[in-house]
Design an enzyme around this catalytic site. Structure first.
Site, PDB file in Angstrom:
ATOM      1  N   CYS A  70       0.801  -1.229   0.000  1.00  0.00           N
ATOM      2  CA  CYS A  70       0.000   0.000   0.000  1.00  0.00           C
ATOM      3  C   CYS A  70       0.830   1.272   0.000  1.00  0.00           C
ATOM      4  CB  CYS A  70      -0.939   0.004   1.201  1.00  0.00           C
ATOM      5  SG  CYS A  70      -2.150  -1.344   1.180  1.00  0.00           S
ATOM      6  N   HIS A 123      12.535   0.891   5.018  1.00  0.00           N
ATOM      7  CA  HIS A 123      12.282  -0.530   4.725  1.00  0.00           C
ATOM      8  C   HIS A 123      12.811  -1.370   5.892  1.00  0.00           C
ATOM      9  CE1 HIS A 123      11.705  -4.237   2.634  1.00  0.00           C
ATOM     10  NE2 HIS A 123      11.622  -3.701   1.433  1.00  0.00           N
ATOM     11  N   HIS A 166      -1.308  19.989   6.258  1.00  0.00           N
ATOM     12  CA  HIS A 166      -2.216  18.915   5.872  1.00  0.00           C
ATOM     13  C   HIS A 166      -1.508  17.561   5.984  1.00  0.00           C
ATOM     14  CE1 HIS A 166      -4.733  22.124   4.244  1.00  0.00           C
ATOM     15  NE2 HIS A 166      -3.672  22.563   3.585  1.00  0.00           N
ATOM     16  N   HIS A 223      -2.380   7.104   5.060  1.00  0.00           N
ATOM     17  CA  HIS A 223      -2.940   5.981   4.310  1.00  0.00           C
ATOM     18  C   HIS A 223      -4.159   5.407   5.022  1.00  0.00           C
ATOM     19  CE1 HIS A 223      -3.559   2.166   2.418  1.00  0.00           C
ATOM     20  NE2 HIS A 223      -3.035   1.485   3.419  1.00  0.00           N
ATOM     21  N   HIS A 277     -14.170   6.060   4.887  1.00  0.00           N
ATOM     22  CA  HIS A 277     -15.621   5.908   4.944  1.00  0.00           C
ATOM     23  C   HIS A 277     -16.241   5.869   3.553  1.00  0.00           C
ATOM     24  CE1 HIS A 277     -19.813   7.415   5.296  1.00  0.00           C
ATOM     25  NE2 HIS A 277     -19.824   6.685   6.406  1.00  0.00           N
ATOM     26  N   ASN A 301     -10.414   1.102   1.790  1.00  0.00           N
ATOM     27  CA  ASN A 301      -8.967   1.027   1.599  1.00  0.00           C
ATOM     28  C   ASN A 301      -8.708   0.737   0.121  1.00  0.00           C
ATOM     29  OD1 ASN A 301      -6.249   0.431   1.470  1.00  0.00           O
ATOM     30  ND2 ASN A 301      -6.243  -0.980   3.216  1.00  0.00           N
TER      31      ASN A 301
END
Length: 507
Positions: A226, A312, A396, A400, A429, A433
């Site tokens: 993702c 990572h 802002h 994710h 909402h 995802n």
């Protein structure tokens, strides 16, 4: 806040000046030696006549002119070296998010009834999925591909390709229409889709559809999870900065990043709980982003890229296996989510912000952070770790939308306000995802609300398998007016934000 930005920016330019000085030190020494040799040769050949000219102030003026000219040449030389060697600014011209047709919407009651009719899940698995949905933060207007609406659900290579084509081409058609850029002007193409990687690749599918040029630099990233959209942005940035030439003229080129995920081929049909969670959270979506390294695009671009920081944690076995695609005992393939996922994500975030902080935080916050580290590590004082106030660096946040728990954890750990987390919660909402593309739906939400002002900085934070935590920092180049039509939120933004219940009540 202004002072903080100036402090952080000053450190960046000091480091840049140091880097340029060291890089071109040999050239500087060479030019100095040449100048010294010329002056030495002139001094050795001075005779009585030249000394007489000096005494008459004639040669004094000539030498003064020579030194002045040399300094001007050196100034021009080093200015040119600085301008030519600094990285090109990367602009985000515009982007587009996929909005699926209304018939593909999946109300929560519909979803629950549908999986019961499949005849594939035992009662315990159905009850478990219901509990996940109740606390997921998803609403009744998310989307699933057409294959998932069938009973039983259909899954094949052809149907999976059809989903990919609908999402990817939908994003790109809108992007080309919004920007008026021709497909043949694209010099770099990066596509990321974690779980669906056919042959030919999705990037080849795009080149074929839009008849892009034969020398395009195309890349197809798979299995990156993702957080792959930030990885794709970073790859496109490196290529744009390394290769200045390309299509469109003017010594620059465009790059397109396409971020999506495929639901059709990766729905889990077994009963292992850790693999059922993605069924409940992942939904249909995708985004296409147009980047440019051409200075002429600065006036029409929305943002410029300030930083990309990638972390990572794959060297650690638990981190590597916490999101893992595998077969269950009955041979069904799915993606398993570890119970340690949130702790691993928190550890990856700490590492990421340790690198990101010095790049973006005001000097005052950096000093406090440094003092606490010294107190804890050097003097062994028992004090709480200091969490820098990233609200001083960003206006802002695009966290994710991986799930309610992810957003809750970051809101608490980074001490964010509910309004700053609103784009992430409302995206979860409304769209669920959507994997790597979720951070672009969140950015679109901020724009649709009319909150983006010139100079504002945005932090996109994404987590993914591996385990990875990646950050991208953008700065708005202009105040962005809400789009009337070309936005995934245009048709419903007036209804948001909505109050999300702690537990969704099924009818």
């Amino acid at each position: 806040m202004t002072k903080g930005r100036e402090g952080g920016g000053g450190m960046k330019y000091v480091k840049l000046g140091y880097h340029l000085f060291i890089t071109h030190l040999s050239t500087l020494l060479f030019m100095s030696l040449v100048l010294f040799g010329i002056l030495s040769e002139v001094s050795l050949k001075l005779d009585d006549d030249i000394r007489q000219l000096w005494e008459n102030h004639i040669l004094e003026l000539d030498l003064l002119s020579l030194v002045t000219s040399s300094l001007v040449v050196l100034l021009v030389f080093f200015t040119t070296v600085y301008v030519m060697s600094r990285p090109r600014t990367i602009y985000l011209v515009d982007y587009a998010c996929y909005l699926a047709p209304e018939p593909l919407q999946v109300p929560m009651n519909y979803f629950l009834q549908h999986i019961q009719k499949f005849g594939l899940f035992d009662p315990k698995s159905i009850h478990f999925q219901q509990m996940i949905l109740e606390r997921s933060g998803l609403g009744d207007n998310t989307y699933l591909p057409s294959a998932s609406h069938n009973i039983p659900p259909s899954s094949s290579m052809k149907i999976s390709r059809a989903e990919a084509e609908a999402v990817v081409f939908g994003c790109l058609d809108e992007l080309f229409e919004k920007t008026k850029v021709k497909p043949k002007d694209i010099g770099v193409l990066v596509v990321n889709c974690s779980l669906f990687n056919p042959t030919p690749s999705l990037s080849a599918m795009i080149v074929n559809k839009y008849k892009m040029r034969s020398n395009i630099r195309s890349f197809n990233l798979g299995g990156m999870g993702c957080s792959a959209s930030v990885i794709s942005i970073d790859l496109a940035k490196d290529i744009l900065q390394a290769h200045h030439g390309g299509g469109g003229g003017g010594g620059g080129t465009y790059a397109i990043v396409v971020s999506t995920e495929n639901i059709t081929q990766n729905w889990y049909y077994g009963n292992q709980r850790s693999m059922l969670i993605p069924n409940c959270l992942f939904r249909l979506g995708g985004a296409a982003i147009l980047l440019s390294n051409r200075a002429r695009d600065s006036s029409r671009s929305k943002y410029k890229l300030d930083h990309v920081v990638r972390t990572h944690k794959g060297a650690d076995d638990k981190s590597y296996q916490c999101i893992y695609q595998q077969q269950d005992e009955t041979g069904h393939i799915g993606v398993s989510l570890s119970k340690d996922l949130m702790a691993i994500a928190g550890d990856a975030l700490k590492t990421n912000i340790t690198t990101l902080g010095p790049l973006v935080l005001p000097l005052s916050e950096q000093i406090l952070f440094f003092i606490i580290i010294v107190a804890r590590k050097v003097f062994n004082f028992h004090v709480k770790p200091y969490v820098p106030d990233f609200k001083l660096a960003f206006q802002h946040f695009c966290i994710h939308a991986g799930g309610r728990g992810v957003i809750d954890a970051l809101e608490k750990n980074l001490q964010l306000t509910p309004e700053l987390c609103e784009p992430s919660r409302m995206t979860l909402h409304r769209f669920g995802n959507t994997s790597s593309s979720s951070i672009w739906y969140e950015l679109a939400y901020i724009e649709a609300k009319g909150r983006m002002r010139k100079g504002d900085r945005v932090w996109q934070i994404a987590f993914g398998s591996g385990f990875k935590c990646n950050s991208a920092v953008w700065q708005a180049l202009r105040t962005i007016q809400p789009e009337s039509q070309k936005s995934p939120w245009a048709h419903c933004i007036s209804q948001y934000p909505v109050k999300i219940p702690e537990v969704y009540k099924f009818n």
